[in-house]
Design a protein around this motif. Sequence first.
Motif, PDB file in Angstrom:
ATOM      1  N   ARG A  74     -31.357 -26.478 -37.897  1.00  0.00           N
ATOM      2  CA  ARG A  74     -30.791 -27.394 -36.907  1.00  0.00           C
ATOM      3  C   ARG A  74     -29.927 -26.592 -35.960  1.00  0.00           C
ATOM      4  NH1 ARG A  74     -31.866 -32.645 -38.361  1.00  0.00           N
ATOM      5  NH2 ARG A  74     -30.668 -33.340 -36.569  1.00  0.00           N
ATOM      6  N   SER A  75     -29.965 -26.959 -34.700  1.00  0.00           N
ATOM      7  CA  SER A  75     -29.172 -26.248 -33.700  1.00  0.00           C
ATOM      8  C   SER A  75     -27.692 -26.395 -34.013  1.00  0.00           C
ATOM      9  CB  SER A  75     -29.453 -26.817 -32.303  1.00  0.00           C
ATOM     10  OG  SER A  75     -29.036 -28.172 -32.245  1.00  0.00           O
ATOM     11  N   GLY A  76     -26.931 -25.360 -33.760  1.00  0.00           N
ATOM     12  CA  GLY A  76     -25.484 -25.452 -33.921  1.00  0.00           C
ATOM     13  C   GLY A  76     -24.833 -26.116 -32.719  1.00  0.00           C
ATOM     14  N   GLN A  77     -25.604 -26.351 -31.668  1.00  0.00           N
ATOM     15  CA  GLN A  77     -25.097 -26.987 -30.454  1.00  0.00           C
ATOM     16  C   GLN A  77     -25.448 -28.481 -30.471  1.00  0.00           C
ATOM     17  OE1 GLN A  77     -27.642 -24.256 -28.518  1.00  0.00           O
ATOM     18  NE2 GLN A  77     -25.988 -23.115 -27.556  1.00  0.00           N
ATOM     19  N   MET A  78     -24.667 -29.248 -29.756  1.00  0.00           N
ATOM     20  CA  MET A  78     -24.877 -30.696 -29.698  1.00  0.00           C
ATOM     21  C   MET A  78     -25.759 -31.053 -28.500  1.00  0.00           C
ATOM     22  SD  MET A  78     -23.234 -31.477 -32.366  1.00  0.00           S
ATOM     23  CE  MET A  78     -23.202 -33.270 -32.309  1.00  0.00           C
ATOM     24  N   PHE A  79     -26.679 -31.973 -28.750  1.00  0.00           N
ATOM     25  CA  PHE A  79     -27.624 -32.381 -27.711  1.00  0.00           C
ATOM     26  C   PHE A  79     -27.555 -33.890 -27.507  1.00  0.00           C
ATOM     27  CE2 PHE A  79     -29.177 -28.307 -28.870  1.00  0.00           C
ATOM     28  CZ  PHE A  79     -29.926 -27.824 -27.809  1.00  0.00           C
ATOM     29  N   LEU A  80     -27.866 -34.310 -26.287  1.00  0.00           N
ATOM     30  CA  LEU A  80     -27.984 -35.724 -25.959  1.00  0.00           C
ATOM     31  C   LEU A  80     -29.427 -36.141 -26.212  1.00  0.00           C
ATOM     32  CD1 LEU A  80     -26.450 -38.167 -24.619  1.00  0.00           C
ATOM     33  CD2 LEU A  80     -27.537 -37.449 -22.472  1.00  0.00           C
ATOM     34  N   PRO A  81     -29.658 -37.188 -27.006  1.00  0.00           N
ATOM     35  CA  PRO A  81     -31.031 -37.629 -27.268  1.00  0.00           C
ATOM     36  C   PRO A  81     -31.782 -37.951 -25.975  1.00  0.00           C
ATOM     37  CG  PRO A  81     -29.519 -38.677 -28.786  1.00  0.00           C
ATOM     38  CD  PRO A  81     -28.666 -37.966 -27.767  1.00  0.00           C
ATOM     39  N   ALA A  82     -33.097 -37.733 -25.990  1.00  0.00           N
ATOM     40  CA  ALA A  82     -33.914 -37.912 -24.798  1.00  0.00           C
ATOM     41  C   ALA A  82     -33.846 -39.337 -24.261  1.00  0.00           C
ATOM     42  CB  ALA A  82     -35.359 -37.535 -25.108  1.00  0.00           C
ATOM     43  N   ALA A  83     -33.614 -40.326 -25.145  1.00  0.00           N
ATOM     44  CA  ALA A  83     -33.589 -41.727 -24.702  1.00  0.00           C
ATOM     45  C   ALA A  83     -32.470 -42.013 -23.709  1.00  0.00           C
ATOM     46  CB  ALA A  83     -33.451 -42.642 -25.916  1.00  0.00           C
ATOM     47  N   TYR A  84     -31.396 -41.235 -23.747  1.00  0.00           N
ATOM     48  CA  TYR A  84     -30.263 -41.464 -22.853  1.00  0.00           C
ATOM     49  C   TYR A  84     -30.398 -40.733 -21.522  1.00  0.00           C
ATOM     50  CZ  TYR A  84     -27.835 -43.651 -26.747  1.00  0.00           C
ATOM     51  OH  TYR A  84     -27.483 -44.487 -27.765  1.00  0.00           O
ATOM     52  N   ILE A  85     -31.418 -39.907 -21.411  1.00  0.00           N
ATOM     53  CA  ILE A  85     -31.596 -39.130 -20.186  1.00  0.00           C
ATOM     54  C   ILE A  85     -32.453 -39.936 -19.214  1.00  0.00           C
ATOM     55  CG2 ILE A  85     -32.514 -36.991 -19.222  1.00  0.00           C
ATOM     56  CD1 ILE A  85     -31.952 -35.675 -21.933  1.00  0.00           C
ATOM     57  N   GLN A  86     -31.921 -40.186 -18.034  1.00  0.00           N
ATOM     58  CA  GLN A  86     -32.579 -41.005 -17.025  1.00  0.00           C
ATOM     59  C   GLN A  86     -32.975 -40.150 -15.823  1.00  0.00           C
ATOM     60  OE1 GLN A  86     -32.799 -44.667 -17.495  1.00  0.00           O
ATOM     61  NE2 GLN A  86     -32.381 -43.817 -19.535  1.00  0.00           N
ATOM     62  N   ARG A  87     -34.055 -40.551 -15.172  1.00  0.00           N
ATOM     63  CA  ARG A  87     -34.443 -39.864 -13.948  1.00  0.00           C
ATOM     64  C   ARG A  87     -34.067 -40.709 -12.741  1.00  0.00           C
ATOM     65  NH1 ARG A  87     -37.269 -35.800 -12.037  1.00  0.00           N
ATOM     66  NH2 ARG A  87     -38.076 -35.146 -14.074  1.00  0.00           N
ATOM     67  N   ARG A  88     -33.383 -40.073 -11.823  1.00  0.00           N
ATOM     68  CA  ARG A  88     -33.066 -40.681 -10.551  1.00  0.00           C
ATOM     69  C   ARG A  88     -33.489 -39.715  -9.447  1.00  0.00           C
ATOM     70  NH1 ARG A  88     -33.019 -44.097 -13.626  1.00  0.00           N
ATOM     71  NH2 ARG A  88     -31.430 -45.688 -14.092  1.00  0.00           N
ATOM     72  N   ALA A  89     -33.288 -40.091  -8.215  1.00  0.00           N
ATOM     73  CA  ALA A  89     -33.757 -39.266  -7.095  1.00  0.00           C
ATOM     74  C   ALA A  89     -33.148 -37.867  -7.133  1.00  0.00           C
ATOM     75  CB  ALA A  89     -33.418 -39.947  -5.769  1.00  0.00           C
TER      76      ALA A  89
ATOM     77  N   VAL B  55     -21.141 -49.375 -23.960  1.00  0.00           N
ATOM     78  CA  VAL B  55     -20.850 -47.937 -23.947  1.00  0.00           C
ATOM     79  C   VAL B  55     -20.708 -47.439 -25.375  1.00  0.00           C
ATOM     80  CG1 VAL B  55     -19.753 -48.003 -21.671  1.00  0.00           C
ATOM     81  CG2 VAL B  55     -18.364 -48.351 -23.724  1.00  0.00           C
ATOM     82  N   ILE B  56     -20.832 -46.124 -25.504  1.00  0.00           N
ATOM     83  CA  ILE B  56     -20.736 -45.500 -26.813  1.00  0.00           C
ATOM     84  C   ILE B  56     -20.039 -44.152 -26.656  1.00  0.00           C
ATOM     85  CG2 ILE B  56     -23.007 -44.386 -26.599  1.00  0.00           C
ATOM     86  CD1 ILE B  56     -23.407 -44.928 -29.584  1.00  0.00           C
ATOM     87  N   ALA B  57     -19.235 -43.779 -27.631  1.00  0.00           N
ATOM     88  CA  ALA B  57     -18.504 -42.523 -27.572  1.00  0.00           C
ATOM     89  C   ALA B  57     -19.470 -41.342 -27.672  1.00  0.00           C
ATOM     90  CB  ALA B  57     -17.480 -42.449 -28.701  1.00  0.00           C
ATOM     91  N   PRO B  58     -19.232 -40.248 -26.916  1.00  0.00           N
ATOM     92  CA  PRO B  58     -20.143 -39.095 -26.961  1.00  0.00           C
ATOM     93  C   PRO B  58     -20.341 -38.529 -28.364  1.00  0.00           C
ATOM     94  CG  PRO B  58     -18.644 -38.906 -25.106  1.00  0.00           C
ATOM     95  CD  PRO B  58     -18.171 -40.066 -25.921  1.00  0.00           C
ATOM     96  N   ASP B  59     -19.276 -38.464 -29.154  1.00  0.00           N
ATOM     97  CA  ASP B  59     -19.412 -37.874 -30.487  1.00  0.00           C
ATOM     98  C   ASP B  59     -20.270 -38.737 -31.408  1.00  0.00           C
ATOM     99  OD1 ASP B  59     -17.677 -39.945 -30.845  1.00  0.00           O
ATOM    100  OD2 ASP B  59     -16.090 -38.777 -31.776  1.00  0.00           O
ATOM    101  N   THR B  60     -20.533 -39.978 -30.989  1.00  0.00           N
ATOM    102  CA  THR B  60     -21.414 -40.852 -31.761  1.00  0.00           C
ATOM    103  C   THR B  60     -22.868 -40.646 -31.392  1.00  0.00           C
ATOM    104  OG1 THR B  60     -19.664 -42.520 -31.901  1.00  0.00           O
ATOM    105  CG2 THR B  60     -21.911 -43.254 -32.345  1.00  0.00           C
ATOM    106  N   VAL B  61     -23.124 -40.380 -30.115  1.00  0.00           N
ATOM    107  CA  VAL B  61     -24.503 -40.275 -29.647  1.00  0.00           C
ATOM    108  C   VAL B  61     -25.030 -38.842 -29.663  1.00  0.00           C
ATOM    109  CG1 VAL B  61     -23.899 -40.039 -27.199  1.00  0.00           C
ATOM    110  CG2 VAL B  61     -26.101 -41.041 -27.842  1.00  0.00           C
ATOM    111  N   LEU B  62     -24.144 -37.850 -29.432  1.00  0.00           N
ATOM    112  CA  LEU B  62     -24.592 -36.458 -29.436  1.00  0.00           C
ATOM    113  C   LEU B  62     -24.983 -36.039 -30.850  1.00  0.00           C
ATOM    114  CD1 LEU B  62     -21.978 -34.761 -27.047  1.00  0.00           C
ATOM    115  CD2 LEU B  62     -24.322 -35.449 -26.524  1.00  0.00           C
ATOM    116  N   THR B  63     -26.018 -35.257 -30.934  1.00  0.00           N
ATOM    117  CA  THR B  63     -26.518 -34.866 -32.247  1.00  0.00           C
ATOM    118  C   THR B  63     -27.116 -33.482 -32.176  1.00  0.00           C
ATOM    119  OG1 THR B  63     -27.990 -35.506 -34.056  1.00  0.00           O
ATOM    120  CG2 THR B  63     -28.807 -35.845 -31.830  1.00  0.00           C
ATOM    121  N   THR B  64     -27.333 -32.890 -33.326  1.00  0.00           N
ATOM    122  CA  THR B  64     -28.041 -31.613 -33.369  1.00  0.00           C
ATOM    123  C   THR B  64     -29.544 -31.878 -33.360  1.00  0.00           C
ATOM    124  OG1 THR B  64     -27.978 -31.625 -35.795  1.00  0.00           O
ATOM    125  CG2 THR B  64     -26.189 -30.470 -34.651  1.00  0.00           C
ATOM    126  N   VAL B  65     -30.313 -30.845 -33.050  1.00  0.00           N
ATOM    127  CA  VAL B  65     -31.765 -30.976 -32.981  1.00  0.00           C
ATOM    128  C   VAL B  65     -32.386 -30.195 -34.133  1.00  0.00           C
ATOM    129  CG1 VAL B  65     -33.829 -30.453 -31.614  1.00  0.00           C
ATOM    130  CG2 VAL B  65     -31.750 -31.279 -30.493  1.00  0.00           C
TER     131      VAL B  65
END
Length: 328
Positions: free
Chosen positions: A254-269, A15-25
Amino acid sequence: MSAYGAGDDPVPVTVIAPDTVLTTVAYDVAAQSIARNISTLAAEVTATVQSIDADVGATVNKGQRLLRLDRKDAQLTLARAKAELDRATSERELAAGRLSRGRELADQQFMSVDELADLATQVAMLDAQLAIAAVSVEQAQERLSDTTITAPFDGVVTAREAQVGSLVTPGQSLITLTQTDATEVAARVSSAQLAALQHASGIQFVVPGAATTNLTLMRAGSVLDPDTRLHSVRLVAAESATATPGQAGRLQFRSGQMFLPAAYIQRRASGLGVFIVSASASDTARFVLIDGAQEGRPAQVALAADAQVIDGGREKLNDGDRIAIAGE
């Protein structure tokens, strides 16, 4: 057994803390600097071009003379208007004196009421003539000033249609001036880029071989172009320095909002989302759906304060799977 699970055995994860993985775009959009005003100055009187004081390529300041037309006709018109004003002033003074004397005679019963009324009417008529003469003088002074064409702003002369000795008429183009002290940067952005731009900090206009200019968003069109589906935006320099009109470059921000990188986004049903683990249920994976998420693109996501993002092992998970966090 789930499609992604591993039977009853906990799935090993990290696991990883959100503030470590979230980033600007970061965004990079084509842009161009444009002058706020490009004015073609035209003649307002009929006259002959007498002199041209700023030719193509000349840098001029606001109020500087660019071109002069022959002033003789305008000067004669002004002289005539002033003479008419002087005449009307004298006649009015004479009529006013007669009216004053008439009132004295009327008080002494030596002038009838009708005769006094005629004198008062003459003064009123001359007041009107005096007002007309004053307007004529003002108009003549304006026409005389129109024989001198001055710069309405700081700029560069980019075109000249007038020729010395040629006769020009009202509305005829004389000289074109491009403003240099009020440059804007124009760009076209998608709706997502516009949303990021409106919250961005550190917006820059980058031109190869030129100094980078820091910008602020001035205005954005709310209507999409029907052909490109893009918004038109205008930005201005955040400091005194401005970009040179006509430069082509890149609008970077760069966006002023924080985004989750695409690699962490998973598709499920159920859709696209991210796997997390909370402190209250540290042995269970939870799948959080992300509204508006798109495959292969970063996405905004709101996570609980105690949540951690599952990093290693996320590909094998389904919502509710038992997990074993490495190191615990």
